[in-house]
Design a protein around this motif. Structure first.
Motif, PDB file in Angstrom:
ATOM      1  N   ILE A   1     -41.357  26.548  80.834  1.00  0.00           N
ATOM      2  CA  ILE A   1     -41.649  27.778  80.106  1.00  0.00           C
ATOM      3  C   ILE A   1     -40.389  28.291  79.416  1.00  0.00           C
ATOM      4  N   CYS A   2     -39.263  28.141  80.095  1.00  0.00           N
ATOM      5  CA  CYS A   2     -38.008  28.647  79.524  1.00  0.00           C
ATOM      6  C   CYS A   2     -37.539  27.820  78.333  1.00  0.00           C
ATOM      7  N   LEU A   3     -37.913  26.543  78.285  1.00  0.00           N
ATOM      8  CA  LEU A   3     -37.441  25.691  77.201  1.00  0.00           C
ATOM      9  C   LEU A   3     -38.064  26.045  75.852  1.00  0.00           C
ATOM     10  N   LEU A   4     -39.304  26.528  75.845  1.00  0.00           N
ATOM     11  CA  LEU A   4     -39.970  26.826  74.574  1.00  0.00           C
ATOM     12  C   LEU A   4     -39.203  27.863  73.750  1.00  0.00           C
ATOM     13  N   PRO A   5     -38.871  29.034  74.312  1.00  0.00           N
ATOM     14  CA  PRO A   5     -38.104  29.980  73.477  1.00  0.00           C
ATOM     15  C   PRO A   5     -36.722  29.458  73.093  1.00  0.00           C
ATOM     16  N   VAL A   6     -36.115  28.658  73.967  1.00  0.00           N
ATOM     17  CA  VAL A   6     -34.794  28.099  73.644  1.00  0.00           C
ATOM     18  C   VAL A   6     -34.891  27.222  72.409  1.00  0.00           C
ATOM     19  N   TRP A   7     -35.892  26.324  72.368  1.00  0.00           N
ATOM     20  CA  TRP A   7     -36.006  25.402  71.247  1.00  0.00           C
ATOM     21  C   TRP A   7     -36.575  26.068  70.009  1.00  0.00           C
ATOM     22  N   LEU A   8     -37.387  27.091  70.177  1.00  0.00           N
ATOM     23  CA  LEU A   8     -37.825  27.880  69.014  1.00  0.00           C
ATOM     24  C   LEU A   8     -36.623  28.585  68.385  1.00  0.00           C
ATOM     25  N   CYS A   9     -35.790  29.170  69.229  1.00  0.00           N
ATOM     26  CA  CYS A   9     -34.589  29.844  68.721  1.00  0.00           C
ATOM     27  C   CYS A   9     -33.619  28.836  68.106  1.00  0.00           C
ATOM     28  N   ASN A  10     -33.529  27.651  68.690  1.00  0.00           N
ATOM     29  CA  ASN A  10     -32.686  26.615  68.119  1.00  0.00           C
ATOM     30  C   ASN A  10     -33.155  26.278  66.714  1.00  0.00           C
ATOM     31  N   GLY A  11     -34.461  26.166  66.535  1.00  0.00           N
ATOM     32  CA  GLY A  11     -34.999  25.906  65.203  1.00  0.00           C
ATOM     33  C   GLY A  11     -34.729  27.048  64.247  1.00  0.00           C
ATOM     34  N   LEU A  12     -34.980  28.262  64.695  1.00  0.00           N
ATOM     35  CA  LEU A  12     -34.763  29.440  63.841  1.00  0.00           C
ATOM     36  C   LEU A  12     -33.286  29.641  63.511  1.00  0.00           C
ATOM     37  N   TRP A  13     -32.412  29.239  64.422  1.00  0.00           N
ATOM     38  CA  TRP A  13     -30.979  29.398  64.185  1.00  0.00           C
ATOM     39  C   TRP A  13     -30.562  28.614  62.944  1.00  0.00           C
ATOM     40  N   HIS A  14     -31.218  27.492  62.683  1.00  0.00           N
ATOM     41  CA  HIS A  14     -30.874  26.687  61.515  1.00  0.00           C
ATOM     42  C   HIS A  14     -31.404  27.292  60.228  1.00  0.00           C
ATOM     43  N   GLY A  15     -32.376  28.164  60.326  1.00  0.00           N
ATOM     44  CA  GLY A  15     -32.887  28.818  59.129  1.00  0.00           C
ATOM     45  C   GLY A  15     -34.320  29.269  59.307  1.00  0.00           C
ATOM     46  N   PRO A  16     -34.725  30.248  58.509  1.00  0.00           N
ATOM     47  CA  PRO A  16     -36.099  30.772  58.618  1.00  0.00           C
ATOM     48  C   PRO A  16     -37.080  29.927  57.798  1.00  0.00           C
ATOM     49  N   ALA A  17     -37.228  28.673  58.169  1.00  0.00           N
ATOM     50  CA  ALA A  17     -38.141  27.779  57.458  1.00  0.00           C
ATOM     51  C   ALA A  17     -38.954  26.997  58.487  1.00  0.00           C
ATOM     52  N   TRP A  18     -40.151  26.596  58.084  1.00  0.00           N
ATOM     53  CA  TRP A  18     -41.052  25.914  59.004  1.00  0.00           C
ATOM     54  C   TRP A  18     -40.476  24.587  59.492  1.00  0.00           C
ATOM     55  N   ASN A  19     -39.758  23.873  58.630  1.00  0.00           N
ATOM     56  CA  ASN A  19     -39.239  22.583  59.080  1.00  0.00           C
ATOM     57  C   ASN A  19     -38.275  22.750  60.251  1.00  0.00           C
ATOM     58  N   TYR A  20     -37.497  23.833  60.269  1.00  0.00           N
ATOM     59  CA  TYR A  20     -36.577  24.058  61.381  1.00  0.00           C
ATOM     60  C   TYR A  20     -37.336  24.450  62.643  1.00  0.00           C
ATOM     61  N   ILE A  21     -38.352  25.259  62.487  1.00  0.00           N
ATOM     62  CA  ILE A  21     -39.173  25.658  63.638  1.00  0.00           C
ATOM     63  C   ILE A  21     -39.873  24.429  64.221  1.00  0.00           C
ATOM     64  N   PHE A  22     -40.461  23.606  63.352  1.00  0.00           N
ATOM     65  CA  PHE A  22     -41.124  22.390  63.831  1.00  0.00           C
ATOM     66  C   PHE A  22     -40.120  21.432  64.464  1.00  0.00           C
ATOM     67  N   ASN A  23     -38.907  21.405  63.941  1.00  0.00           N
ATOM     68  CA  ASN A  23     -37.878  20.558  64.522  1.00  0.00           C
ATOM     69  C   ASN A  23     -37.568  21.020  65.948  1.00  0.00           C
ATOM     70  N   GLY A  24     -37.441  22.312  66.151  1.00  0.00           N
ATOM     71  CA  GLY A  24     -37.209  22.843  67.493  1.00  0.00           C
ATOM     72  C   GLY A  24     -38.358  22.520  68.434  1.00  0.00           C
ATOM     73  N   ILE A  25     -39.590  22.682  67.956  1.00  0.00           N
ATOM     74  CA  ILE A  25     -40.760  22.381  68.781  1.00  0.00           C
ATOM     75  C   ILE A  25     -40.825  20.882  69.072  1.00  0.00           C
ATOM     76  N   TYR A  26     -40.450  20.056  68.107  1.00  0.00           N
ATOM     77  CA  TYR A  26     -40.431  18.603  68.310  1.00  0.00           C
ATOM     78  C   TYR A  26     -39.534  18.251  69.495  1.00  0.00           C
ATOM     79  N   TYR A  27     -38.313  18.791  69.513  1.00  0.00           N
ATOM     80  CA  TYR A  27     -37.406  18.469  70.613  1.00  0.00           C
ATOM     81  C   TYR A  27     -37.885  19.069  71.930  1.00  0.00           C
TER      82      TYR A  27
END
Length: 181
Positions: free
Chosen positions: A1-27
């Protein structure tokens, strides 16, 4: 459960775009799959008597890691999920090894000198890796050398990067990926 917000934030940290969010969710999904499959891996090792340190076991693990990273990088670089899916599809549709020997690679703004630098760099990295792995210098690291030797190595490396790096013929300035942060 804790990993989901971490990787969502990791994606968002790279930029406010869907590809970064999906990249975080992928990992996030890759890590979850790895955790879920750990017991299966352990069972296979136990039942087959495989040696996880053996080359026949390590090479597929290394290749698996490369595939995971390359798939993630495509998602990271794509301009949206749709573009990423097109990129993934294009990996398998119309695939040909012909550009490796028909001269197409030389027409991609890279000349023989560029390829020579790549080959030399790979050889240098392989030699350094071999020296470190075999501990040819014992437990010495670069910081253990005398100050003049260290600085000669540092300056030689900086000179090599400047000489063979992005400042050659046809140089065009490109912002670093994290330049905006």
């Amino acid at each position: 459960i804790c990993l989901l917000p971490v990787w969502l934030c990791n994606g968002l940290w790279h930029g406010p775009a869907w590809n970064y969010i999906f990249n975080g969710i992928y990992y996030f999904i890759v890590i979850l799959a790895g955790l879920a499959l750990d017991p299966v891996r352990d069972m296979v090792i136990k039942k087959t008597g495989a040696n996880p340190q053996a080359l026949y076991w390590r090479v597929p693990q290394i290749l698996k890691t490369w595939v995971i990273i390359f798939v993630g990088e495509l998602l990271f670089r794509a301009n949206g999920l749709k573009a990423a899916l097109v990129m993934y599809r294009n990996l398998f549709v119309g695939f040909s090894l012909k550009p490796l020997w028909d001269g197409t690679l030389l027409g991609m703004n890279l000349d023989k000198g560029d390829y020579l630098i790549v080959v030399i760099s790979v050889i240098v990295v392989a030699i350094v890796g071999f020296i470190k792995e075999k501990k040819c210098l014992g437990d010495k690291t670069l910081s253990d050398f005398k100050l003049p030797v260290r600085w000669i190595i540092y300056l030689a490396l900086i000179l090599a990067v400047l000489t063979f790096g992005a400042y050659g013929i046809g140089y065009s300035e490109v912002d670093l990926i994290y330049a905006g942060f």
